[in-house]
Design a protein around this motif. Structure first.
Motif, PDB file in Angstrom:
ATOM      1  N   ASP A  29     -11.941  13.759   3.281  1.00 27.09           N
ATOM      2  CA  ASP A  29     -11.506  12.674   2.405  1.00 27.09           C
ATOM      3  C   ASP A  29     -12.022  11.300   2.799  1.00 27.09           C
ATOM      4  N   ALA A  30     -12.469  11.127   4.043  1.00 25.19           N
ATOM      5  CA  ALA A  30     -12.907   9.803   4.477  1.00 25.19           C
ATOM      6  C   ALA A  30     -14.094   9.314   3.658  1.00 25.19           C
ATOM      7  N   THR A  31     -14.957  10.228   3.228  1.00 20.11           N
ATOM      8  CA  THR A  31     -16.170   9.814   2.512  1.00 20.11           C
ATOM      9  C   THR A  31     -15.855   9.285   1.109  1.00 20.11           C
ATOM     10  N   PRO A  32     -15.120  10.007   0.261  1.00 24.35           N
ATOM     11  CA  PRO A  32     -14.757   9.390  -1.025  1.00 24.35           C
ATOM     12  C   PRO A  32     -13.866   8.157  -0.862  1.00 24.35           C
ATOM     13  N   LEU A  33     -12.981   8.159   0.134  1.00 23.78           N
ATOM     14  CA  LEU A  33     -12.139   6.980   0.354  1.00 23.78           C
ATOM     15  C   LEU A  33     -12.971   5.771   0.756  1.00 23.78           C
ATOM     16  N   PHE A  34     -14.052   5.986   1.474  1.00 25.44           N
ATOM     17  CA  PHE A  34     -14.958   4.891   1.848  1.00 25.44           C
ATOM     18  C   PHE A  34     -15.517   4.215   0.597  1.00 25.44           C
ATOM     19  N   VAL A  35     -15.961   5.010  -0.353  1.00 24.39           N
ATOM     20  CA  VAL A  35     -16.513   4.439  -1.595  1.00 24.39           C
ATOM     21  C   VAL A  35     -15.407   3.754  -2.392  1.00 24.39           C
ATOM     22  N   LEU A  36     -14.250   4.393  -2.456  1.00 21.76           N
ATOM     23  CA  LEU A  36     -13.119   3.806  -3.170  1.00 21.76           C
ATOM     24  C   LEU A  36     -12.747   2.450  -2.573  1.00 21.76           C
ATOM     25  N   LEU A  37     -12.728   2.362  -1.240  1.00 20.06           N
ATOM     26  CA  LEU A  37     -12.408   1.096  -0.582  1.00 20.06           C
ATOM     27  C   LEU A  37     -13.473   0.047  -0.853  1.00 20.06           C
ATOM     28  N   ALA A  38     -14.728   0.451  -0.871  1.00 15.35           N
ATOM     29  CA  ALA A  38     -15.802  -0.505  -1.155  1.00 15.35           C
ATOM     30  C   ALA A  38     -15.616  -1.136  -2.529  1.00 15.35           C
ATOM     31  N   GLY A  39     -15.274  -0.312  -3.519  1.00 13.80           N
ATOM     32  CA  GLY A  39     -15.028  -0.849  -4.850  1.00 13.80           C
ATOM     33  C   GLY A  39     -13.814  -1.746  -4.894  1.00 13.80           C
ATOM     34  N   ALA A  40     -12.743  -1.348  -4.205  1.00 11.62           N
ATOM     35  CA  ALA A  40     -11.524  -2.159  -4.184  1.00 11.62           C
ATOM     36  C   ALA A  40     -11.764  -3.486  -3.463  1.00 11.62           C
ATOM     37  N   TYR A  41     -12.560  -3.456  -2.386  1.00  8.62           N
ATOM     38  CA  TYR A  41     -12.876  -4.689  -1.664  1.00  8.62           C
ATOM     39  C   TYR A  41     -13.644  -5.656  -2.569  1.00  8.62           C
ATOM     40  N   TYR A  42     -14.597  -5.144  -3.309  1.00  2.13           N
ATOM     41  CA  TYR A  42     -15.363  -6.024  -4.198  1.00  2.13           C
ATOM     42  C   TYR A  42     -14.460  -6.626  -5.268  1.00  2.13           C
ATOM     43  N   GLU A  43     -13.587  -5.828  -5.837  1.00  2.15           N
ATOM     44  CA  GLU A  43     -12.673  -6.336  -6.857  1.00  2.15           C
ATOM     45  C   GLU A  43     -11.760  -7.411  -6.284  1.00  2.15           C
ATOM     46  N   ARG A  44     -11.328  -7.218  -5.033  1.00  4.19           N
ATOM     47  CA  ARG A  44     -10.417  -8.185  -4.403  1.00  4.19           C
ATOM     48  C   ARG A  44     -11.110  -9.484  -4.038  1.00  4.19           C
ATOM     49  N   THR A  45     -12.396  -9.423  -3.673  1.00  2.00           N
ATOM     50  CA  THR A  45     -13.073 -10.606  -3.117  1.00  2.00           C
ATOM     51  C   THR A  45     -14.203 -11.156  -3.972  1.00  2.00           C
ATOM     52  N   GLY A  46     -14.835 -10.313  -4.774  1.00  2.00           N
ATOM     53  CA  GLY A  46     -16.042 -10.744  -5.470  1.00  2.00           C
ATOM     54  C   GLY A  46     -17.229 -10.932  -4.543  1.00  2.00           C
ATOM     55  N   ASP A  47     -17.175 -10.342  -3.355  1.00  2.00           N
ATOM     56  CA  ASP A  47     -18.206 -10.524  -2.326  1.00  2.00           C
ATOM     57  C   ASP A  47     -19.378  -9.585  -2.598  1.00  2.00           C
ATOM     58  N   LEU A  48     -20.240  -9.989  -3.544  1.00  2.00           N
ATOM     59  CA  LEU A  48     -21.353  -9.134  -3.948  1.00  2.00           C
ATOM     60  C   LEU A  48     -22.424  -9.048  -2.865  1.00  2.00           C
ATOM     61  N   ASP A  49     -22.572 -10.080  -2.051  1.00  2.00           N
ATOM     62  CA  ASP A  49     -23.584 -10.037  -0.986  1.00  2.00           C
ATOM     63  C   ASP A  49     -23.281  -8.914   0.002  1.00  2.00           C
ATOM     64  N   PHE A  50     -22.011  -8.789   0.394  1.00  2.00           N
ATOM     65  CA  PHE A  50     -21.660  -7.717   1.326  1.00  2.00           C
ATOM     66  C   PHE A  50     -21.819  -6.355   0.651  1.00  2.00           C
ATOM     67  N   VAL A  51     -21.441  -6.252  -0.614  1.00  2.00           N
ATOM     68  CA  VAL A  51     -21.588  -4.994  -1.338  1.00  2.00           C
ATOM     69  C   VAL A  51     -23.060  -4.601  -1.412  1.00  2.00           C
ATOM     70  N   ARG A  52     -23.922  -5.579  -1.578  1.00  5.60           N
ATOM     71  CA  ARG A  52     -25.361  -5.290  -1.621  1.00  5.60           C
ATOM     72  C   ARG A  52     -25.833  -4.712  -0.290  1.00  5.60           C
ATOM     73  N   GLU A  53     -25.328  -5.268   0.822  1.00  9.47           N
ATOM     74  CA  GLU A  53     -25.661  -4.733   2.147  1.00  9.47           C
ATOM     75  C   GLU A  53     -25.118  -3.319   2.320  1.00  9.47           C
ATOM     76  N   LEU A  54     -24.015  -3.040   1.697  1.00 16.99           N
ATOM     77  CA  LEU A  54     -23.307  -1.776   1.870  1.00 16.99           C
ATOM     78  C   LEU A  54     -23.812  -0.679   0.938  1.00 16.99           C
ATOM     79  N   TRP A  55     -24.581  -1.055  -0.065  1.00 17.03           N
ATOM     80  CA  TRP A  55     -24.884  -0.120  -1.142  1.00 17.03           C
ATOM     81  C   TRP A  55     -25.566   1.159  -0.660  1.00 17.03           C
ATOM     82  N   SER A  56     -26.483   1.083   0.282  1.00 17.50           N
ATOM     83  CA  SER A  56     -27.174   2.296   0.732  1.00 17.50           C
ATOM     84  C   SER A  56     -26.182   3.277   1.348  1.00 17.50           C
ATOM     85  N   ALA A  57     -25.189   2.772   2.081  1.00 21.93           N
ATOM     86  CA  ALA A  57     -24.159   3.640   2.651  1.00 21.93           C
ATOM     87  C   ALA A  57     -23.274   4.221   1.551  1.00 21.93           C
TER      88      ALA A  57
END
Length: 720
Positions: free
Chosen positions: A369-397
């Protein structure tokens, strides 16, 4: 997560389940970074068989015995208290009636103990309250066994390294160990002033005090290992100053929630300080270690869940968790570690047994479950912060994790995420309920083969939705369309395959033959928070989980009392887990089931009032609530523990229907309601971008009024 020797004898495999061990609930705990102290109320350590007491560093016990004797007699403890901020233990003692030549209660002994980096600092002060001169002897005893945390937990070892002969000078002693992993570990104890006598296991001081005269001794206990760069201990006052500076910085960013109900306010404060205690600063950012004493290390699932629970109030935790897990994401097939390309870490360990691969957890990937939860958290973090630069760094993962879900997670191509261990001594069950007996059929028989657990499918649905949103905002429109299509297909297939009409809930899992485990469990409650359930079925699941069969009065049990494997004293088959209840409440809130949320809140709040200093443990027993009775402790539950501490934050979010949208700079409260125990709630210092907001909720139930600071500077707060 860790081996149970009783289970191992039967199955040959490790499990999270543990035999009951008598535990002194008066033990005190301090932690900083990778070091932690577990001692008794006096500050002493007596690491007998089965005892978790000691001073630990990097998964090894560097001090296994510590004692203080006055004229050969242990002092009487008058008071013992860990400060609210978890930064120090203060103990007040006096001499016993049998304390040699001293009249009873004439000498005050105080110990001020704290941990900073790799060192435990102890200031011992003695004061004479008699009307005569006092002369006595103070003996400080110590020893180090350098036991691995897994060995202390019950995993036997056939061989050990070699304890070095102690080396001592005038004011210090060095206790060392040459491990089988070709690494040296050693403990250095430094005394100021130097003792009159110092040998390999004891330091002796002659105490000579006039009336009302005081004297003090400072002891530093530092842990070192040859693979780390040695850093000597700081002067005690400098270490205290640095801790104070760190606390002041944290306080600036803390979101404070309070109420006229003082017990709730204390519960919140305790949870916030425990989250700070467990949060470790890694090069990648903050990471909440799972729990003390057994899990003082990064766990993928635990870190992600903790980050989700506190995301609305502190998104920096999510950023640190995502960065660390992206850095440690598997890139190769390593069967003995259950590693596959794109898979997210389950746990990592730094002790001798991990280095020698006496168990697979040095770097282990046995979580489905850690792998789908990782993606779910990434989406939730972006929604909470609008931090697209960090999401761009994270996208390959993120992309690699999504690929793992499709290729390795769904090896048979049926659309569901399954697990089946590859590591011979890895975990049999790899969902959050990872004890050997956690997944079974309605008749109590074990489920075999590649297993698809219900909540993991919900996590996967949330991950696909989150991945689609991230792809869209990054301009990967083909990925967005494909991920959206996969999510819609999964939702339809899941509701067809997992629903049990006769049980009014989703089944626990599909076994390797695609037979549904028709078991009423809390797993179905966690299905709700990603939105995969239909509204009608979500309500039925929520209703089922609040029946007497499932709801103990303190919280929702992991399985219903009607289950053949129900045992309220088990790890996963009838106990109550605070984080589980918190995520279930979040799912209930998603479907507007505010009265259901309130019942879950009330149960956990009531239980917190019975636990020492409002500290919710990792889990507690699932016995039914009875008038005048307290919840029953599970004997080896971690406390403090990160996702248990953070459960209050997600419960607040669920009660208020709170959503913080950093992209549109909007805070929304959907169907906000206060549980019966609260008439008001105030949230202060909630940061969205550069704006800080304070708002209050007053009233009863859903009849509430929202008040907020008048100047929001471009930020809107809306109630639905």
């Amino acid at each position: 997560m860790i081996t149970n020797p009783d289970v191992e004898k039967k199955s040959g495999q490790p499990s999270s389940e543990l035999p009951f061990v008598a535990r002194n609930m008066a033990r005190q705990t301090l932690k900083h970074q990778d070091a932690f102290l577990v001692c008794d109320r006096s500050g002493d350590i007596c690491a007998g068989e089965g005892s978790e007491e000691g001073f630990f560093f990097d998964g090894t016990r560097f001090l296994s015995r510590f004692s203080l004797l006055l004229d050969g007699v242990a002092p009487i403890v008058l008071g013992s208290y860990v400060r609210d901020q978890n930064d120090s233990l203060d103990v007040t003692e006096t001499n016993d009636e049998s304390g040699g030549s001293l009249a009873p209660n004439t000498v005050r002994i105080s110990r001020h103990i704290f941990v900073f980096d790799n060192t435990c600092y102890m200031a011992i002060e003695l004061e004479n309250f008699s009307q005569e001169k006092v002369q006595c002897g103070l003996a400080v005893g110590f020893d180090a066994d350098f036991a691995d945390i897994f060995e202390i937990r019950g995993l036997p070892r056939n061989r050990h390294g070699v304890l070095q002969a102690p080396v001592f000078e005038k004011d210090r002693v060095r206790l060392g160990y040459d491990g089988l992993d070709h690494e040296e570990r050693y403990t250095v104890l430094t005394f100021e002033p130097a003792p009159q006598e110092l040998c390999s296991r004891e330091a002796c001081f002659r105490i000579d005090l006039k009336e009302r005269e005081q004297t003090s001794i400072v002891l530093c206990i530092s842990c070192y290992r040859s693979r780390r760069t040695e850093q000597g201990s700081l002067p005690l006052e400098e270490a205290k100053r640095r801790i104070a500076t760190l606390q002041a910085k944290r306080a600036e960013d803390d979101v404070i929630v309070s109420s006229s109900n003082g017990q709730f306010t204390e519960w919140y404060r305790r949870s916030l300080y425990d989250l700070h205690l467990m949060s470790t600063h890694l090069p990648t950012g903050i990471y909440p270690y799972a729990g003390v004493p057994w899990f003082n290390t990064p766990f993928g699932r635990d870190g992600i869940v903790t980050a989700l629970e506190c995301l609305w109030m502190d998104p920096s935790v999510a950023k640190g968790v995502l960065a660390y897990l992206a850095e440690t994401q598997a890139t190769d097939l390593v069967p003995e570690e259950d590693a596959e390309p794109g898979k997210i870490l389950h746990e990592t360990r730094n002790g001798e047994m991990a280095a020698l691969k006496e168990m697979p957890f040095g770097r282990y990937y046995g979580s489905v479950d850690a792998t789908p939860l990782f993606v779910l958290l990434a989406g939730a973090y972006y929604e909470r912060t609008g931090d697209l630069d960090f999401v761009r760094e994270l996208w390959s993962a993120v992309r690699a994790a999504l690929d793992w879900m499709e290729q390795y997670g769904d090896a048979d191509g049926d659309g569901f995420i399954e697990y089946k261990r590859n590591a011979p001594n890895g975990l049999i069950h790899q969902g959050w309920k990872d004890s050997d007996d956690a997944v079974f059929h309605a008749d109590g028989g074990a489920a075999h083969g590649a297993l698809a657990v219900c909540e993991v499918q919900a996590y996967a649905y949330g991950a696909l939705r989150a991945g689609a949103i991230l792809a869209e905002h990054l301009g990967h429109f083909d990925d967005c369309a494909e991920l959206t299509r996969r999510a819609e297909m999964l939702q339809e297939k899941f509701n067809d395959a997992f629903w049990c009409e006769e049980l009014s809930t989703y089944g626990l899992a599909l076994d390797g033959e695609k037979r549904l485990c028709r078991v009423v469990s809390s797993n179905a409650g966690q299905v709700l928070f990603s939105g995969i359930a239909t509204p009608e079925r979500a309500r039925r699941v929520a209703d089922t989980l609040l029946t007497e069969d499932c709801y103990s009065g303190w919280g929702i049990r992991t399985v219903a009392t009607s289950s053949p494997r129900y045992n309220p004293m088990s790890y996963h088959n009838g106990s109550v887990w605070p984080h589980d209840n918190g995520l279930i409440a979040l799912g209930m809130a998603r479907y507007g089931l505010t009265s259901h949320v309130s019942r879950v809140f009330e149960g956990l709040f009531s239980s917190a009032t019975y636990f020492h200093r409002y500290r919710l443990p990792e889990l507690f027993c699932g016995f039914s609530r009875a008038e005048g009775m307290a919840p029953v402790l599970y004997p080896v539950a971690c406390a403090p523990q990160s996702w248990a501490a953070a459960s209050i934050f997600v419960l607040i979010q669920a009660c208020l229907g709170l959503k913080v949208d950093g992209i549109s700079r909007q805070i929304t409260l959907t169907h906000p309601a206060l549980p019966d125990s609260l008439q008001d709630l105030e949230v202060r210092n909630l940061r969205v971008g550069e704006t800080t907001i304070t708002f209050g909720v007053t009233g009863r139930g859903r009849d509430v009024v929202i008040q907020c600071t008048p100047e929001l500077r471009g930020l809107s707060l809306t109630r639905y």
